[in-house]
Design a protein around this motif. Structure first.
Motif, PDB file in Angstrom:
ATOM      1  N   ARG A  85      -4.333   5.810  10.804  1.00  0.00           N
ATOM      2  CA  ARG A  85      -5.054   4.620  10.339  1.00  0.00           C
ATOM      3  C   ARG A  85      -4.084   3.571   9.795  1.00  0.00           C
ATOM      4  N   GLN A  86      -3.125   3.995   8.990  1.00  0.00           N
ATOM      5  CA  GLN A  86      -2.207   3.034   8.372  1.00  0.00           C
ATOM      6  C   GLN A  86      -1.216   2.459   9.393  1.00  0.00           C
ATOM      7  N   THR A 137      -4.921   9.642   8.005  1.00  0.00           N
ATOM      8  CA  THR A 137      -4.422   8.540   7.175  1.00  0.00           C
ATOM      9  C   THR A 137      -3.209   7.901   7.836  1.00  0.00           C
ATOM     10  N   ARG A 161       1.531   2.834   3.544  1.00  0.00           N
ATOM     11  CA  ARG A 161       2.173   1.872   4.454  1.00  0.00           C
ATOM     12  C   ARG A 161       3.619   1.611   4.030  1.00  0.00           C
ATOM     13  N   HIS A 169       0.869  -1.168   0.000  1.00  0.00           N
ATOM     14  CA  HIS A 169       0.000   0.000   0.000  1.00  0.00           C
ATOM     15  C   HIS A 169       0.912   1.225   0.000  1.00  0.00           C
ATOM     16  N   VAL A 226      -3.111  -0.277  11.094  1.00  0.00           N
ATOM     17  CA  VAL A 226      -3.176  -1.484  10.251  1.00  0.00           C
ATOM     18  C   VAL A 226      -1.883  -2.286  10.391  1.00  0.00           C
TER      19      VAL A 226
END
Length: 179
Positions: A44-45, A41, A12, A9, A48
């Motif tokens: 959030r990443q 963002t 990421r 990604h 993850v």
């Protein structure tokens, strides 16, 4: 080991490249290094990557009523294993390579925007060469390159050392003929 979808990604990948072989960093420090990524963002990443076990929290401290975490990469988890690569479709490989190439461009652009960027003096190298090798010779060459780079990862950024990003891309000139 992680999947290609997880690691490749665009945001990421940039987070991982920033953290790889560096001291642990907080989200604020990552945002300083990757300022074009929106804060939501970035958070959030990072979440993850933590949930997948690719990043680990190495420190926590209270800052103005919130908890600030420092992260580092778990190198053994930040690799797409051979079985996962073999399962990728040509479209998956195209997407993965595009993400990788975009990341290289982003790194180079960030470097060039530095006030003191001097590609010649800083030792910037980009080169392409064609070599003809048997599969065994190719495997030895890749091992030699990997060992040359990996053996230098522990070098501390001191005593005149500059942190450099080394990337390797190997593409056959044409598909191998089936045996």
């Amino acid at each position: 080991m992680a999947t290609a979808d997880l690691l490749l990604h665009p945001v990421r990948m940039r987070i991982l490249q920033t953290l790889f072989d560096a001291d642990p960093m907080t989200t604020a420090q990552l945002r300083d290094r990757i300022p074009d990524v929106a804060p939501a963002t970035m958070y959030r990443q990072i979440a993850v990557l933590v949930d997948a076990g690719v990043l680990e929290v190495v420190a926590e401290r209270r800052v103005r009523g919130t908890v600030e975490r420092s992260y580092r990469v778990r190198p053994e988890m930040a690799v797409v294993d051979p079985a996962a690569r073999a399962a990728m479709t040509p479209e998956d490989h195209q997407r993965a390579f595009t993400t990788f190439a975009a990341s290289l461009l982003s790194d180079f652009d960030r470097y060039l925007k530095g006030a003191d960027a001097d590609p010649v003096a800083d030792g910037v190298v980009y080169r392409q060469a064609a070599v003809s090798l048997t599969d065994d010779e190719f495997a030895v060459m890749v091992d030699e390159i990997e060992n040359a780079v990996v053996s230098r990862i522990p070098n501390a950024p001191e005593g005149g050392r500059t942190r450099r990003i080394v990337s390797l891309v190997v593409v056959p000139d044409k598909p191998a003929n089936p045996a």
